[in-house]
Design a protein around this motif. Structure first.
Motif, PDB file in Angstrom:
ATOM      1  N   GLY A 140       0.821  -1.199   0.000  1.00 23.02           N
ATOM      2  CA  GLY A 140       0.000   0.000   0.000  1.00 23.02           C
ATOM      3  C   GLY A 140       0.858   1.254   0.000  1.00 23.02           C
ATOM      4  O   GLY A 140       0.596   2.203  -0.750  1.00 23.02           O
ATOM      5  N   PHE A 141       1.890   1.254   0.830  1.00 20.83           N
ATOM      6  CA  PHE A 141       2.823   2.390   0.870  1.00 20.83           C
ATOM      7  C   PHE A 141       3.553   2.521  -0.458  1.00 20.83           C
ATOM      8  O   PHE A 141       3.699   3.621  -1.005  1.00 20.83           O
ATOM      9  CB  PHE A 141       3.817   2.212   2.013  1.00 20.83           C
ATOM     10  CG  PHE A 141       4.866   3.285   2.081  1.00 20.83           C
ATOM     11  CD1 PHE A 141       4.581   4.521   2.640  1.00 20.83           C
ATOM     12  CD2 PHE A 141       6.136   3.066   1.570  1.00 20.83           C
ATOM     13  CE1 PHE A 141       5.552   5.522   2.694  1.00 20.83           C
ATOM     14  CE2 PHE A 141       7.110   4.052   1.629  1.00 20.83           C
ATOM     15  CZ  PHE A 141       6.817   5.280   2.192  1.00 20.83           C
ATOM     16  N   HIS A 142       4.002   1.394  -1.012  1.00 18.29           N
ATOM     17  CA  HIS A 142       4.728   1.432  -2.283  1.00 18.29           C
ATOM     18  C   HIS A 142       3.837   1.949  -3.410  1.00 18.29           C
ATOM     19  O   HIS A 142       4.295   2.722  -4.258  1.00 18.29           O
ATOM     20  CB  HIS A 142       5.236   0.032  -2.621  1.00 18.29           C
ATOM     21  CG  HIS A 142       6.225  -0.499  -1.640  1.00 18.29           C
ATOM     22  ND1 HIS A 142       6.496  -1.839  -1.511  1.00 18.29           N
ATOM     23  CD2 HIS A 142       7.004   0.125  -0.718  1.00 18.29           C
ATOM     24  CE1 HIS A 142       7.401  -2.020  -0.560  1.00 18.29           C
ATOM     25  NE2 HIS A 142       7.717  -0.837  -0.065  1.00 18.29           N
ATOM     26  N   ALA A 143       2.581   1.510  -3.425  1.00 11.34           N
ATOM     27  CA  ALA A 143       1.666   1.979  -4.465  1.00 11.34           C
ATOM     28  C   ALA A 143       1.437   3.488  -4.372  1.00 11.34           C
ATOM     29  O   ALA A 143       1.349   4.181  -5.391  1.00 11.34           O
ATOM     30  CB  ALA A 143       0.336   1.241  -4.361  1.00 11.34           C
ATOM     31  N   LEU A 144       1.341   4.000  -3.149  1.00 14.98           N
ATOM     32  CA  LEU A 144       1.158   5.439  -2.974  1.00 14.98           C
ATOM     33  C   LEU A 144       2.372   6.216  -3.466  1.00 14.98           C
ATOM     34  O   LEU A 144       2.238   7.278  -4.082  1.00 14.98           O
ATOM     35  CB  LEU A 144       0.888   5.750  -1.500  1.00 14.98           C
ATOM     36  CG  LEU A 144      -0.494   5.353  -0.990  1.00 14.98           C
ATOM     37  CD1 LEU A 144      -0.560   5.486   0.534  1.00 14.98           C
ATOM     38  CD2 LEU A 144      -1.580   6.200  -1.634  1.00 14.98           C
ATOM     39  N   GLN A 145       3.571   5.705  -3.202  1.00 11.78           N
ATOM     40  CA  GLN A 145       4.765   6.405  -3.672  1.00 11.78           C
ATOM     41  C   GLN A 145       4.859   6.361  -5.192  1.00 11.78           C
ATOM     42  O   GLN A 145       5.288   7.325  -5.830  1.00 11.78           O
ATOM     43  CB  GLN A 145       6.026   5.808  -3.031  1.00 11.78           C
ATOM     44  CG  GLN A 145       6.009   5.776  -1.515  1.00 11.78           C
ATOM     45  CD  GLN A 145       5.341   6.987  -0.892  1.00 11.78           C
ATOM     46  OE1 GLN A 145       5.697   8.129  -1.183  1.00 11.78           O
ATOM     47  NE2 GLN A 145       4.373   6.739  -0.034  1.00 11.78           N
ATOM     48  N   SER A 146       4.444   5.242  -5.791  1.00 11.56           N
ATOM     49  CA  SER A 146       4.387   5.170  -7.245  1.00 11.56           C
ATOM     50  C   SER A 146       3.422   6.223  -7.785  1.00 11.56           C
ATOM     51  O   SER A 146       3.703   6.890  -8.787  1.00 11.56           O
ATOM     52  CB  SER A 146       3.944   3.770  -7.674  1.00 11.56           C
ATOM     53  OG  SER A 146       3.723   3.711  -9.062  1.00 11.56           O
ATOM     54  N   HIS A 147       2.298   6.383  -7.088  1.00 14.02           N
ATOM     55  CA  HIS A 147       1.331   7.393  -7.528  1.00 14.02           C
ATOM     56  C   HIS A 147       1.908   8.801  -7.422  1.00 14.02           C
ATOM     57  O   HIS A 147       1.640   9.646  -8.289  1.00 14.02           O
ATOM     58  CB  HIS A 147       0.053   7.309  -6.708  1.00 14.02           C
ATOM     59  CG  HIS A 147      -0.877   8.452  -6.978  1.00 14.02           C
ATOM     60  ND1 HIS A 147      -1.626   8.559  -8.128  1.00 14.02           N
ATOM     61  CD2 HIS A 147      -1.136   9.576  -6.256  1.00 14.02           C
ATOM     62  CE1 HIS A 147      -2.307   9.685  -8.100  1.00 14.02           C
ATOM     63  NE2 HIS A 147      -2.034  10.324  -6.986  1.00 14.02           N
ATOM     64  N   ARG A 148       2.666   9.074  -6.361  1.00 15.13           N
ATOM     65  CA  ARG A 148       3.258  10.417  -6.234  1.00 15.13           C
ATOM     66  C   ARG A 148       4.096  10.736  -7.478  1.00 15.13           C
ATOM     67  O   ARG A 148       4.078  11.866  -7.991  1.00 15.13           O
ATOM     68  CB  ARG A 148       4.149  10.496  -4.990  1.00 15.13           C
ATOM     69  CG  ARG A 148       3.500  10.119  -3.679  1.00 15.13           C
ATOM     70  CD  ARG A 148       2.497  11.106  -3.190  1.00 15.13           C
ATOM     71  NE  ARG A 148       2.004  10.733  -1.865  1.00 15.13           N
ATOM     72  CZ  ARG A 148       0.861  11.125  -1.359  1.00 15.13           C
ATOM     73  NH1 ARG A 148       0.078  11.950  -2.045  1.00 15.13           N
ATOM     74  NH2 ARG A 148       0.466  10.746  -0.158  1.00 15.13           N
ATOM     75  N   VAL A 149       4.841   9.738  -7.953  1.00 18.98           N
ATOM     76  CA  VAL A 149       5.683   9.939  -9.139  1.00 18.98           C
ATOM     77  C   VAL A 149       4.818  10.150 -10.379  1.00 18.98           C
ATOM     78  O   VAL A 149       5.023  11.105 -11.142  1.00 18.98           O
ATOM     79  CB  VAL A 149       6.619   8.734  -9.342  1.00 18.98           C
ATOM     80  CG1 VAL A 149       7.380   8.866 -10.672  1.00 18.98           C
ATOM     81  CG2 VAL A 149       7.597   8.622  -8.179  1.00 18.98           C
TER      82      VAL A 149
END
Length: 202
Positions: free
Chosen positions: A60-69
């Motif tokens: 979930g955290f990784h997906a959010l960081q991908s979204h930030r990019v």
């Protein structure tokens, strides 16, 4: 020493939504690194014992960081690259967040599998999202057609929120609920279609 108290997290994060009954949502410019998301896991996920856990293991955290990019690239007009990254991220994490969606700071996406967040969605600060949540459209609209979720909202497992509606600050949406209308701040809604079981004190 890393701080993990709620007070420490609040130094980095402010509510996205305005006061009670606000009709407009303001998006902060940036999230001061990734600390609010890490602190969110420590403070709101009982299974997280150390701040390094979400950084290394929580999809979930990784997906959010991908979204930030992808969100930054989307705003820069690099649509082809964004679609490639977003497509791969959705395959890897089983979480589908449109690059144009606006997400606040301090989000906790617990488990995360099956989460879908549509193009014109806005999600406030310190929101908790469990697996299977959908922030989608009704299929009858174009343009601005997705939910606006205020700060500190709890969206429980498999909750579905459809249409250009507002979920007020501090509200809770029960597991498996389908929400089709505005939800006042500090309310609890459950059921299909969702109805209030707790209303704010006037």
């Amino acid at each position: 020493m890393l701080l993990s108290s709620r007070g420490a997290m609040m130094r980095f994060s402010r509510p996205l939504a305005g006061s009670l009954g606000a009709t407009h949502f303001r998006l902060r410019i940036q999230c001061l690194g990734r600390l609010p998301g890490l602190y969110a896991s420590v403070n709101r996920d009982p299974a997280t014992e150390e701040i390094v856990q979400p950084f290394l293991y929580h999809k979930g955290f990784h997906a959010l960081q991908s979204h930030r990019v992808t969100h930054r690239l989307w705003n820069d007009g690099r649509r082809a690259l964004v679609r490639l990254i977003q497509s791969r991220a959705s395959e890897i994490f089983a979480i589908d967040i449109h690059p144009a969606a606006q997400l606040g700071c301090g989000l906790l996406m617990d488990h995360g599998t099956g989460v879908v967040i549509g193009e014109t969605s806005i999600v406030g600060d310190d929101v908790t999202i469990f697996q299977g949540v959908t922030l989608g459209g009704t299929g009858k609209q174009s343009g601005d057609r997705h939910p606006k979720v205020g700060a500190e909202v709890l969206l429980c497992a498999n909750a579905t929120v459809l249409g250009n509606i507002q979920i007020g600050r501090g509200s809770k949406i029960g597991a498996g609920s389908v929400v089709l209308e505005n939800v006042p701040a500090w309310s609890t809604y459950v059921g299909v279609a969702a109805r209030a079981v707790v209303r704010p004190i006037e």
